[in-house]
Scaffold this motif. Structure first.
Motif, mmCIF file in Angstrom:
data_model
loop_
_atom_site.group_PDB
_atom_site.id
_atom_site.type_symbol
_atom_site.label_atom_id
_atom_site.label_comp_id
_atom_site.label_asym_id
_atom_site.label_seq_id
_atom_site.Cartn_x
_atom_site.Cartn_y
_atom_site.Cartn_z
ATOM 1 N N THR A 85 -19.967 1.107 -2.244
ATOM 2 C CA THR A 85 -19.684 1.979 -1.109
ATOM 3 C C THR A 85 -18.247 1.806 -0.652
ATOM 4 N N ILE A 86 -17.774 0.557 -0.619
ATOM 5 C CA ILE A 86 -16.378 0.297 -0.255
ATOM 6 C C ILE A 86 -15.444 1.000 -1.225
ATOM 7 N N THR A 87 -15.770 0.910 -2.533
ATOM 8 C CA THR A 87 -14.943 1.586 -3.537
ATOM 9 C C THR A 87 -14.923 3.086 -3.314
ATOM 10 N N GLY A 88 -16.083 3.660 -3.021
ATOM 11 C CA GLY A 88 -16.152 5.096 -2.796
ATOM 12 C C GLY A 88 -15.304 5.543 -1.622
ATOM 13 N N TYR A 89 -15.379 4.812 -0.513
ATOM 14 C CA TYR A 89 -14.580 5.176 0.655
ATOM 15 C C TYR A 89 -13.097 4.912 0.412
ATOM 16 N N ALA A 90 -12.780 3.873 -0.377
ATOM 17 C CA ALA A 90 -11.382 3.623 -0.695
ATOM 18 C C ALA A 90 -10.786 4.786 -1.481
ATOM 19 N N ARG A 91 -11.573 5.339 -2.403
ATOM 20 C CA ARG A 91 -11.086 6.493 -3.167
ATOM 21 C C ARG A 91 -10.890 7.707 -2.262
ATOM 22 N N LEU A 92 -11.774 7.880 -1.286
ATOM 23 C CA LEU A 92 -11.605 8.989 -0.356
ATOM 24 C C LEU A 92 -10.374 8.780 0.521
ATOM 25 N N LEU A 93 -10.111 7.543 0.936
ATOM 26 C CA LEU A 93 -8.937 7.259 1.760
ATOM 27 C C LEU A 93 -7.642 7.478 0.998
ATOM 28 N N LEU A 94 -7.689 7.278 -0.340
ATOM 29 C CA LEU A 94 -6.480 7.475 -1.130
ATOM 30 C C LEU A 94 -5.973 8.913 -1.041
ATOM 31 N N ASP A 95 -6.889 9.854 -0.863
ATOM 32 C CA ASP A 95 -6.480 11.257 -0.776
ATOM 33 C C ASP A 95 -5.627 11.525 0.462
ATOM 34 N N ARG A 96 -5.836 10.743 1.520
ATOM 35 C CA ARG A 96 -5.130 10.974 2.791
ATOM 36 C C ARG A 96 -4.098 9.892 3.084
ATOM 37 N N ALA A 97 -3.924 8.933 2.195
ATOM 38 C CA ALA A 97 -3.044 7.796 2.472
ATOM 39 C C ALA A 97 -1.588 8.168 2.223
ATOM 40 N N ASP A 98 -0.712 7.523 2.998
ATOM 41 C CA ASP A 98 0.722 7.682 2.754
ATOM 42 C C ASP A 98 1.174 6.625 1.762
ATOM 43 N N SER A 99 2.455 6.577 1.475
ATOM 44 C CA SER A 99 2.979 5.663 0.459
ATOM 45 C C SER A 99 2.776 4.200 0.834
ATOM 46 N N LYS A 100 2.811 3.875 2.127
ATOM 47 C CA LYS A 100 2.620 2.486 2.544
ATOM 48 C C LYS A 100 1.162 2.064 2.434
ATOM 49 N N GLN A 101 0.273 2.993 2.718
ATOM 50 C CA GLN A 101 -1.153 2.655 2.700
ATOM 51 C C GLN A 101 -1.739 2.646 1.296
ATOM 52 N N THR A 102 -1.112 3.351 0.366
ATOM 53 C CA THR A 102 -1.677 3.477 -0.977
ATOM 54 C C THR A 102 -1.832 2.122 -1.661
ATOM 55 N N GLY A 103 -0.794 1.307 -1.595
ATOM 56 C CA GLY A 103 -0.852 -0.006 -2.244
ATOM 57 C C GLY A 103 -1.944 -0.885 -1.672
ATOM 58 N N LEU A 104 -2.119 -0.857 -0.339
ATOM 59 C CA LEU A 104 -3.146 -1.684 0.292
ATOM 60 C C LEU A 104 -4.541 -1.206 -0.105
ATOM 61 N N ILE A 105 -4.741 0.104 -0.134
ATOM 62 C CA ILE A 105 -6.057 0.630 -0.510
ATOM 63 C C ILE A 105 -6.361 0.321 -1.968
ATOM 64 N N GLN A 106 -5.340 0.424 -2.824
ATOM 65 C CA GLN A 106 -5.553 0.096 -4.232
ATOM 66 C C GLN A 106 -5.881 -1.380 -4.411
ATOM 67 N N SER A 107 -5.283 -2.250 -3.587
ATOM 68 C CA SER A 107 -5.618 -3.681 -3.648
ATOM 69 C C SER A 107 -7.082 -3.900 -3.281
ATOM 70 N N ILE A 108 -7.568 -3.169 -2.261
ATOM 71 C CA ILE A 108 -8.977 -3.266 -1.888
ATOM 72 C C ILE A 108 -9.854 -2.832 -3.050
ATOM 73 N N GLU A 109 -9.488 -1.712 -3.693
ATOM 74 C CA GLU A 109 -10.292 -1.187 -4.780
ATOM 75 C C GLU A 109 -10.308 -2.147 -5.961
ATOM 76 N N ARG A 110 -9.162 -2.747 -6.292
ATOM 77 C CA ARG A 110 -9.122 -3.686 -7.420
ATOM 78 C C ARG A 110 -9.945 -4.930 -7.126
#
Length: 427
Positions: free
Chosen positions: A108-133
């Motif tokens: 579920t965390i992975t699913g929401y992280a992928r949804l957040l990536l669609d709306r994330a800016d350049s600073k947030q993208t790296g943090l969300i990808q770290s969560i997903e990894r």
């Protein structure tokens, strides 16, 4: 005596002759000796017979006693074996249940992280990808537990594949940065030599070893430095890789270093520590053909190092699809994969909305029960339920929710191919 008394008759004077032998005396003496010898031989014979009989009785008694003892021990061992097998079966079942249900919230965390990536800016993208990894790494370990519970693979099995080594090490370094921040430590990653681009190695196992070592280093170091260094040396068709994780932490006493790699052995109690990290790391390194070494000085720091002989990747021009890639925060944005959805007979909308709620909450077990129930009630929806089951197997909860809430004008295919376009399948 008769001669000394002077009473020996003259006719018997020959008895005291020293020149002629006395046959009577000799015969009497010989007979006496023979009688004594025969009596002694008879006595010894009776003793031997009695001893042989006693020995046979003792052997028979001892054999019976040993037979009974072996039977008793065998019965006890069989009971202990049955008990152990039962406990092991319970442990495996429990392990399977726990691992199975742990996957749902992580997915579920992975699913929401992928949804957040669609709306994330350049600073947030790296943090969300770290969560997903991080979640994907944990899901990989949980999948191994599930597989072990199903007796489909052995724990700590090594499966070398062609791996992008620099990307893997960059990924591990980013994990380490997050670990070191907790106790205000600085992390440094430094390749001591030029590294090969591709290696035939089990990247997941290498990542598991290095993360265990980095986790320990960050736990026992405060306001210090944690460093990971890597070196490589080419020899024939193998790379000799050297890995080292060093810290400036509390260090380890010499007498404790020999006990360090024992399971559940903790030098110092730390919250969240089980004493298994170094034991697991040693087992993995040993299985991969290396040896985990430790060098430490109390109050000055600790260093763990190991070397591995790794085969050179056979195809240096291997396509990216055949090489295991590891993303990093500097990589491109990861988007959810595009999928086509089956548009066939579907359950009623109310039931599908119930499924969407279960998918949104990541309730994997309840979703499986829902599928089994619908398959009995609505057998004509088998194609839809098969696609939904595929989403569960891949832990695509966002896709399952989208499939459940997608608009269906009829119970038949929307187009001639029986497929619904992607834009109709998205939330």
């Amino acid at each position: 005596m008769l001669d000394e008394l002077g009473s020996l008759p003259a006719g018997l004077a020959w008895l005291k002759s020293d020149i002629h032998p006395n046959p009577v005396v000799a015969i009497l003496g010989l007979a006496t000796n023979l009688i004594v010898l025969a009596a002694w031989i008879n006595h010894v014979g009776r003793q031997r017979i009695a001893a042989r009989t006693e020995l046979a009785d003792w052997q028979r008694t001892e054999r019976d006693r040993l037979r009974e003892q072996v039977a008793q021990r065998t019965l006890e061992l069989n009971e202990a074996l049955r008990y152990a097998e039962g406990k092991n079966q319970q442990l495996i079942e429990t392990l399977g249940f726990v691992s199975h249900d742990l996957r749902a919230p992580l997915a579920t965390i992975t699913g929401y992280a992928r949804l957040l990536l669609d709306r994330a800016d350049s600073k947030q993208t790296g943090l969300i990808q770290s969560i997903e990894r991080t979640v994907n790494y944990q899901l990989g370990l949980i999948d191994e537990l599930v597989g072990y519970a199903k007796a489909e693979l052995q724990p700590l099995n090594i499966a070398p594949v062609v791996t992008d080594l620099p990307a893997l090490l960059d990924d591990i370094a980013e994990y380490a940065v997050a670990l070191c921040v907790q106790l205000n430590n600085q992390f440094h990653y430094q390749p001591l030599t030029s590294l090969p681009r591709q290696l035939t190695i089990d990247g997941l196992r290498l990542q598991q070893v290095l993360l265990n070592l980095l986790s320990n280093a960050s736990k026992f170091t405060r306001d210090g430095v944690v460093m990971m260094t890597v070196r490589a040396r080419r020899q024939d068709d193998h790379w000799h890789m050297g890995f080292e994780v060093a810290d400036t932490g509390i260090g380890i006493d010499i007498e404790e270093q020999s006990k360090l790699l024992t399971a559940f052995r903790q030098i110092r109690s730390v919250n969240g520590s089980t004493g298994l990290g170094l034991f697991i790391a040693q087992r993995i390194v040993s299985t991969m053909g290396g040896d985990l070494r430790v060098s430490s000085t109390p109050h000055r720091g600790t260093s763990f190092s190991f070397e591995l002989a790794v085969a050179v990747a056979e195809d240096r021009n291997a396509s990216p699809a055949n090489v295991v890639q590891y993303s990093s925060a500097r990589s491109t944005q990861i988007l959810p994969p595009s999928r086509h959805r089956l548009a066939v007979s579907v359950p009623p909308e109310s039931d599908r909305r119930e499924l969407a709620i279960l998918a949104k909450d990541g309730r994997l077990t309840d979703m499986e029960r829902w599928i089994e129930t619908m398959l009995r009630i609505h057998p004509s929806c088998a194609a839809f339920l098969t696609e939904m089951r595929h989403c569960l197997e891949t832990l695509d909860f966002a896709g399952a929710e989208a499939l459940a809430l997608a608009p269906y004008e009829t119970d038949r295919a929307v187009n001639g191919q029986g497929l619904m376009p992607d834009n109709q399948a998205q939330l």
